[in-house]
Design an enzyme around this catalytic site. Structure first.
Site, mmCIF file in Angstrom:
data_model
loop_
_atom_site.group_PDB
_atom_site.id
_atom_site.type_symbol
_atom_site.label_atom_id
_atom_site.label_comp_id
_atom_site.label_asym_id
_atom_site.label_seq_id
_atom_site.Cartn_x
_atom_site.Cartn_y
_atom_site.Cartn_z
ATOM 1 N N ALA A 66 2.199 24.262 67.702
ATOM 2 C CA ALA A 66 1.172 23.678 68.581
ATOM 3 C C ALA A 66 1.018 22.211 68.091
ATOM 4 C CB ALA A 66 0.182 24.516 68.670
ATOM 5 N N GLY A 112 3.298 28.356 67.682
ATOM 6 C CA GLY A 112 3.446 28.522 69.103
ATOM 7 C C GLY A 112 4.777 28.566 69.690
ATOM 8 N N GLU A 115 6.003 32.001 69.453
ATOM 9 C CA GLU A 115 5.406 32.789 70.653
ATOM 10 C C GLU A 115 6.003 32.457 71.855
ATOM 11 O OE1 GLU A 115 0.970 33.509 69.267
ATOM 12 O OE2 GLU A 115 1.607 31.482 69.246
ATOM 13 N N GLU A 135 0.702 29.891 60.737
ATOM 14 C CA GLU A 135 -0.921 30.032 61.054
ATOM 15 C C GLU A 135 -1.704 30.236 59.778
ATOM 16 O OE1 GLU A 135 1.137 30.352 65.129
ATOM 17 O OE2 GLU A 135 1.220 31.136 63.059
#
Length: 260
Positions: A66, A112, A115, A135
């Site tokens: 992200a 992300g 994901e 993360e």
């Protein structure tokens, strides 16, 4: 619609969506997520779309996470809203898409980005792919379903290791974990993805959608996956695709399914 951060190409009933932020290694920002939401949503109602392939521009990254700069100063409530909206608008939408969605993973799929790949129904990667969840090095955890979908796919122990260590794994290890369906050379990645999607969309579209719903039901504690399967199986008998499929079998020919 004219998108700024993604490129959409529809050919032979396959919608290819390319995340196009190469200078940012295709990192997901708000605008990119909004554009993905629109593109995936529109595809559900487009009769010309049989399946979707998600990929990233260039050879370095599928999606390298992200865009951290957008939420570096977020409060607790803002962080919760960020995860909720992302899940609802993009990641769950992909996972529950009536059309099959395949991730073509070229290069880094981190945070992300991983994901996003996990939300897809099938994942194929080039042999230079690197996958991981960094993360915890930022004082965060995966927030777009990573703790759940990774665990469902590869098991609790390996998911714990990947998320808690933040270490990346290569494509071959990811394949051995069951995270990837196939590993190819960089040159063969897209042809391999297209060939698989061509096979999938040659099958009954109503049955494909029913199968996706039944499989997903088994991972939702609110559902009895076996009962959902029974219901979806029964509904198939009332479809034109069932009539065509059976007739084609009895007549010893290939079925011709129509897109709804």
């Amino acid at each position: 619609m004219n998108f700024q951060n993604i490129i959409t190409e529809l050919e032979s009933n396959i919608l290819k969506i390319t995340i196009n932020r190469p200078t940012k290694l295709n990192a997901l920002n708000k605008q990119t997520l909004e554009e993905l939401h629109i593109a995936i949503l529109d595809a559900q109602d487009n009769k010309e779309v049989g399946g979707i392939i998600l990929t990233g521009s260039g050879e370095k990254a599928f999606v390298a996470g992200a865009d951290i700069s957008e939420f570096s100063n977020y409060s607790v409530d803002e962080g919760r809203k960020l995860a909720f909206n992302g899940q609802d608008d993009v990641f769950d939408m992909i996972a529950n898409s009536e059309k099959p969605v395949l991730a073509a993973i070229n290069g880094f799929a981190l945070g992300g980005g991983l994901e996003l790949a996990l939300a897809c129904h099938i994942r194929i990667a080039s042999e230079n792919a690197k996958l991981g969840f960094p993360e915890v090095t930022l004082g965060l955890i995966p927030g777009y379903g990573g703790t759940q979908r990774l665990t469902q796919l590869i098991g609790k122990g390996r998911a714990m290791e990947m998320i808690l260590t933040a270490n990346m794994i290569d494509a071959n290890e990811a394949f051995n974990y069951g995270l990837l369906n196939k590993v190819t050379t960089a040159e063969e990645l897209m042809p391999t993805c297209l060939k698989m999607m061509e096979t999938i969309i040659s099958r009954s579209p109503t049955a494909i959608s029913a199968a996706i719903r039944a499989i997903n039901a088994g991972f939702n504690a609110a559902n009895d996956g076996f009962m959902v399967e029974i219901e979806e199986f029964g509904k198939c008998f009332g479809t034109e695709d069932f009539k065509e499929g059976v007739n084609a079998f009895l007549e010893k020919r290939k079925p011709v399914f129509l897109r709804k």
